[in-house]
Design an enzyme around this catalytic site. Structure first.
Site, PDB file in Angstrom:
ATOM      1  N   ARG A 205      21.571   6.086   1.159  1.00 35.74           N
ATOM      2  CA  ARG A 205      21.373   5.132   0.061  1.00 35.74           C
ATOM      3  C   ARG A 205      21.502   3.704   0.593  1.00 35.74           C
ATOM      4  NH1 ARG A 205      25.425   3.513  -2.813  1.00 35.74           N
ATOM      5  NH2 ARG A 205      26.437   5.519  -3.067  1.00 35.74           N
TER       6      ARG A 205
ATOM      7  N   TYR B  46       0.476  -6.406 -15.909  1.00 37.33           N
ATOM      8  CA  TYR B  46       0.478  -4.950 -15.781  1.00 37.33           C
ATOM      9  C   TYR B  46       1.308  -4.362 -16.928  1.00 37.33           C
ATOM     10  CZ  TYR B  46       1.560  -0.361 -13.865  1.00 37.33           C
ATOM     11  OH  TYR B  46       1.720   0.982 -13.700  1.00 37.33           O
TER      12      TYR B  46
ATOM     13  N   ASP C 115       3.497 -10.604  -7.956  1.00 37.75           N
ATOM     14  CA  ASP C 115       3.105  -9.198  -7.848  1.00 37.75           C
ATOM     15  C   ASP C 115       1.755  -9.200  -7.126  1.00 37.75           C
ATOM     16  OD1 ASP C 115       1.978  -6.686  -8.190  1.00 37.75           O
ATOM     17  OD2 ASP C 115       2.748  -6.427 -10.217  1.00 37.75           O
TER      18      ASP C 115
ATOM     19  N   LYS D 147      -0.140   1.943  -4.472  1.00 30.31           N
ATOM     20  CA  LYS D 147      -1.560   1.577  -4.516  1.00 30.31           C
ATOM     21  C   LYS D 147      -2.109   1.383  -3.086  1.00 30.31           C
ATOM     22  CE  LYS D 147      -0.570   1.484  -8.908  1.00 30.31           C
ATOM     23  NZ  LYS D 147      -0.171   0.296  -9.639  1.00 30.31           N
TER      24      LYS D 147
HETATM   25  C1  LIG Z   1       1.024   0.079 -10.424  1.00 34.65           C
HETATM   26  C2  LIG Z   1       1.456  -1.302 -10.569  1.00 34.65           C
HETATM   27  C3  LIG Z   1       2.800  -1.615 -10.730  1.00 34.65           C
HETATM   28  C4  LIG Z   1       3.871  -0.554 -10.855  1.00 34.65           C
HETATM   29  O1  LIG Z   1       4.006   0.210  -9.697  1.00 34.65           O
HETATM   30  P1  LIG Z   1       4.482   1.738  -9.714  1.00 34.65           P
HETATM   31  O2  LIG Z   1       4.503   2.089  -8.272  1.00 34.65           O
HETATM   32  O3  LIG Z   1       3.494   2.499 -10.525  1.00 34.65           O
HETATM   33  O4  LIG Z   1       5.827   1.761 -10.348  1.00 34.65           O
HETATM   34  C5  LIG Z   1       3.146  -2.961 -10.825  1.00 34.65           C
HETATM   35  N1  LIG Z   1       2.219  -3.931 -10.767  1.00 34.65           N
HETATM   36  C6  LIG Z   1       0.913  -3.660 -10.623  1.00 34.65           C
HETATM   37  C7  LIG Z   1      -0.059  -4.784 -10.567  1.00 34.65           C
HETATM   38  C8  LIG Z   1       0.494  -2.349 -10.525  1.00 34.65           C
HETATM   39  O5  LIG Z   1      -0.802  -2.087 -10.400  1.00 34.65           O
END
Ligand SMILES: *Cc1c(COP(=O)(O)O)cnc(C)c1O
Length: 416
Positions: free
Chosen positions: A64, A116, A191, A216
């Protein structure tokens, strides 16, 4: 590692600085001190690490707090993100959760108005459960933030660019300059999931923290969930690490290994995906459809996006003018999988209002001018001609191209 230590020891080297172009660095993972010169970083699938003696601590004691596979991943990600330090957690949302825990009661967040869906949900939760207020602003106007900046209250400014699925662009350098001038204690957080560090590096544009859903483009294969946070300053990274260790959301060894494996092909995947996305955007525009893509010269912020990134990426959306037609297109494709998310090697198609953004209440979607008929395309690495032919068939069968006068009207509107 003892509980008093603020950050995990690094197993090998500190974060190396980039010496080569991105595509070279991303595929080159430092693993210098491996006892057997393993070409691929091993998976340390171990929860605990033994000490040599009662008072002789090793570099790791408990996964952890730190794990060698995670440290390798974090060092590699920091290098490609241009971060002082990167941290890997269990999902993109957990990355944002860790970041928002830097906000204390009474402090405020300023964020975009086309976020998002999951981000929106977490921010509403913070507002309801902890009284942490988020002001939503139109981030396409860099001055819209000025009235909300309060040196005593503003703690985080949260930007997405391009936004998803409307592909709006935020001027990171200008907004960051506004924030830092007025609120020295506020952190500008971007982000960067849509672009990946290959196409855009917010820390080099004035942001303090950049984070990604590693689910992603970074992983690229939709076979793991991960989140990545990069910090420009050690002091910020230490605070974030403290939260990760305290809450236990560090990424597990196997997923760290998968992410390290997947990220090596980021540049080559993105090059292919982006090249096809440009063709898809052009194909749809040629048919008179309203396309949202920062690589299109018709995009109102084409120049701005070009200034802050090195490419338009591989996510685009378009409008058909009719929900039924959109549904038939989405269901009529064979190669484009109907799925939320993006960044995978396979091409995906979706209707955000019915899928990824369904958690945003309909009246809020309307306020944010999110068209209910919008179709989002996330372009993969399949043969571009196959993808275009498949889309063309679905468009024809949907009746989309038959409603000639409407399309004529649309293209006239676009010209004017
Ligand atoms: C998918 C996504 C998230 C969240 O990520 P997870 O891995 O699904 O928790 C946050 N911001 C954007 C722009 C995303 O496409």
């Amino acid at each position: 590692m003892s509980a008093q230590v603020a950050s995990p020891a690094s197993p090998a080297s500190p974060v190396s600085t980039r010496r080569y172009r991105f595509a070279t660095e991303v595929v080159t993972v430092d693993n210098k001190d491996d006892p057997y010169n393993a070409a691929s970083v091993p998976i340390y699938q171990s929860a605990t690490f033994k000490q040599k003696g009662a008072n002789a601590e090793g570099e790791y004691d408990y996964s952890r707090s730190g794990n060698p596979t995670r440290t390798h991943l974090e060092n590699h990600l920091a290098k490609i993100m241009g971060a002082k330090r990167a941290l890997a957690v269990t999902s993109g949302m957990s990355a944002l959760d860790v970041i928002t825990r830097l906000v204390k009661n009474g402090e405020e967040i300023i964020a975009g108005d086309d976020l998002y869906g999951g981000t929106n949900r977490l921010l509403s939760f913070l507002q309801k459960s902890q009284g942490i207020k988020t002001h939503h602003i139109d981030t396409t106007n860099s001055d819209a933030i000025l009235p909300y900046l309060d040196p005593h209250k503003t703690r985080l400014v949260l930007l997405e660019t391009p936004t998803n699925p409307l592909i709006k662009i935020a001027d990171i350098p200008t907004i960051a300059a506004h924030v830092h001038a007025k609120c020295p204690n506020a952190l500008v957080v971007v982000d960067n999931t849509m672009m990946s560090p290959y196409l855009q590096r917010p820390l080099e544009l004035g942001a303090d923290i950049s984070y990604h859903s590693g689910t992603k483009y970074l992983s690229g294969h939709h076979d793991l969930m991960a989140g990545v946070i990069g910090a420009k300053e050690d002091s910020v990274a230490d605070q974030l690490y403290y939260v990760i260790n305290a809450t236990g959301c560090g990424l597990g060894p196997f997923d760290c290994w998968l992410l390290l494996r997947g990220v090596k092909t980021l540049a080559v995947r993105m090059d292919k995906q982006q090249a096809t996305a440009r063709r898809v955007a052009q194909f749809l525009e040629d048919r008179g459809l309203k396309v949202h893509y920062p690589g299109s010269r018709k995009h109102p912020q084409y120049e701005l996006h070009k200034r802050i990134s090195s490419g338009p990426g591989a996510v685009l959306s378009f409008e058909t003018g009719d929900i039924g037609i959109s549904e038939r297109i989405v269901e009529g494709t064979k190669l484009w999988g109907i799925s939320v998310s993006f960044g995978c090697v396979n091409s995906l198609i979706s209707m955000p209002c019915k899928m990824s953004h369904a958690s945003i209440p309909a009246h809020v979607r309307a306020e944010r001018s999110l068209p209910e008929d919008l179709i989002r395309l996330c372009v993969g690495i399949e043969d571009a001609d196959d993808l275009l032919e498949d889309l063309d068939t679905a468009l024809i069968n949907s009746g989309c191209l038959l409603i000639g006068d409407k399309l004529e009207k649309l293209s006239l509107e676009q010209q004017s």
